[in-house]
Design an enzyme around this catalytic site. Structure first.
Site, PDB file in Angstrom:
ATOM      1  N   ASP A 188      -0.995   1.258   1.281  1.00  0.00           N
ATOM      2  CA  ASP A 188      -2.150   1.685   2.083  1.00  0.00           C
ATOM      3  C   ASP A 188      -3.216   0.585   2.087  1.00  0.00           C
ATOM      4  OD1 ASP A 188      -3.011   2.026  -0.489  1.00  0.00           O
ATOM      5  OD2 ASP A 188      -3.755   4.078  -0.220  1.00  0.00           O
ATOM      6  N   GLU A 225      -2.138  -1.486 -12.200  1.00  0.00           N
ATOM      7  CA  GLU A 225      -3.018  -2.442 -11.510  1.00  0.00           C
ATOM      8  C   GLU A 225      -4.253  -2.738 -12.353  1.00  0.00           C
ATOM      9  OE1 GLU A 225      -3.876  -1.590  -7.392  1.00  0.00           O
ATOM     10  OE2 GLU A 225      -5.303  -3.261  -7.267  1.00  0.00           O
TER      11      GLU A 225
HETATM   12  O1  KIV Z   1      -1.492  -0.590  -1.245  1.00  0.00           O
HETATM   13  C1  KIV Z   1      -1.147  -1.554  -1.932  1.00  0.00           C
HETATM   14  O2  KIV Z   1      -0.952  -2.675  -1.442  1.00  0.00           O
HETATM   15  C2  KIV Z   1      -0.965  -1.360  -3.354  1.00  0.00           C
HETATM   16  C3  KIV Z   1      -0.831  -2.601  -4.188  1.00  0.00           C
HETATM   17  C4  KIV Z   1      -2.170  -3.159  -4.475  1.00  0.00           C
HETATM   18  C5  KIV Z   1      -0.078  -2.353  -5.419  1.00  0.00           C
HETATM   19  O3  KIV Z   1      -0.955  -0.263  -3.824  1.00  0.00           O
END
Ligand code: KIV
Length: 270
Positions: A42, A179
């Protein structure tokens, strides 16, 4: 690539290379470059729509981009994010929306948070949906967390993240994505659970790594409303295009660096 194949790869001591991807052209390229998992993140709210955060992404957006990625990918596993508002209200709503992403071509869906989300993850898994739990810094809670901040720095918050990871593992999640947490905490979690861990700003000891494709190419310069020169890329990001003369070779270099454990370095970790 099936989740079973990815687990076999990890059992053989190989690291998992994951990259965000939002369209068919890049899906084809990343697939050919050996990316194991394409994450329809997202983050597309920021990277494609130019927003300040990921909160303005709909389930329809995610279905559209998941379909596009599925059209271009052949070997890679596809993970799709459940966007904010699509899974928190009730587990029944979560299941309806997760099924939409699976129908669009996802092999696994990702939800953010531990705590009460453990029941939601369990419900989805009981209904045959593979789930990745995203812990640590959870972008959909950026306002609640007071900005883009490293999580798990105090003993108490580190314990909470560890407990969430253990609880998610117990209900059978396919991956735990960590993260922006200290490398030592990510190592402890990786050693404490069965599910493979995927890190972004979580050190080199996770079972795999993920980056936003546009960060890997050094082309993301912040929200559409801000001047590019005011943007500072996050510590965990590395531009692989500077040392490579094509997008294809930059993605290949990322895959190799993850597999031979040269990325992330200490300079990309906390
Ligand atoms: O939406 C995304 O790109 C993510 C990454 C930061 C892991 O969740």
């Amino acid at each position: 690539m099936s989740l079973e194949r990815i687990n076999a790869l990890i059992a053989d001591g190989e690291k998992v290379a994951m990259l965000t991807c939002y369209d068919a052209t890049f899906a084809k390229l990343c697939d050919a470059a050996g990316v194991d998992v394409l994450l329809v993140g997202d983050s597309l709210g920021m990277v494609l729509k130019g927003a300040e955060d990921t909160l303005d992404v709909s389930i329809e957006d995610m279905e559209y981009h998941t379909k596009s990625v599925a059209a271009g990918a052949s070997a890679s596993c596809i993970m799709s994010d459940m966007p904010a508002g699509s899974y928190e209200l009730s587990k029944e709503t979560a299941l309806i929306n997760a099924k939409k992403l699976i129908a669009a071509g996802a092999d696994i869906v990702k939800i953010e948070g531990g705590g009460e989300m453990v029941n939601t993850a369990q419900y989805l898994i009981e209904h045959g949906i593979a789930v990745c739990a995203h812990l640590g810094f959870t972008p959909q809670s950026v306002k609640k967390l007071g900005g883009y901040r490293i999580q798990g720095k105090t003993d108490e918050s580190a314990q909470n993240i560890l407990q969430d990871a253990v609880a998610m593992d117990k209900v059978g999640v396919g991956f735990v994505l960590l993260e922006m947490v200290p490398a030592l905490l990510a190592k402890t979690i990786t050693e404490s659970i069965n599910a493979p861990t995927i890190g972004i700003g979580a050190g080199a000891d996770c079972d795999g790594q993920v980056l936003v494709l546009q960060d890997l190419l050094g082309i993301y310069t912040g929200p559409a409303s801000k001047k590019p020169e005011t943007f500072k890329s996050p510590r965990f990001a590395k531009n692989f295009l500077t040392e490579n003369n094509s997008i294809q070779s930059a993605v290949q270099a990322y895959v190799e660096a993850v597999k031979n454990n040269t990325f992330p370095g200490k300079e990309h970790s906390y």
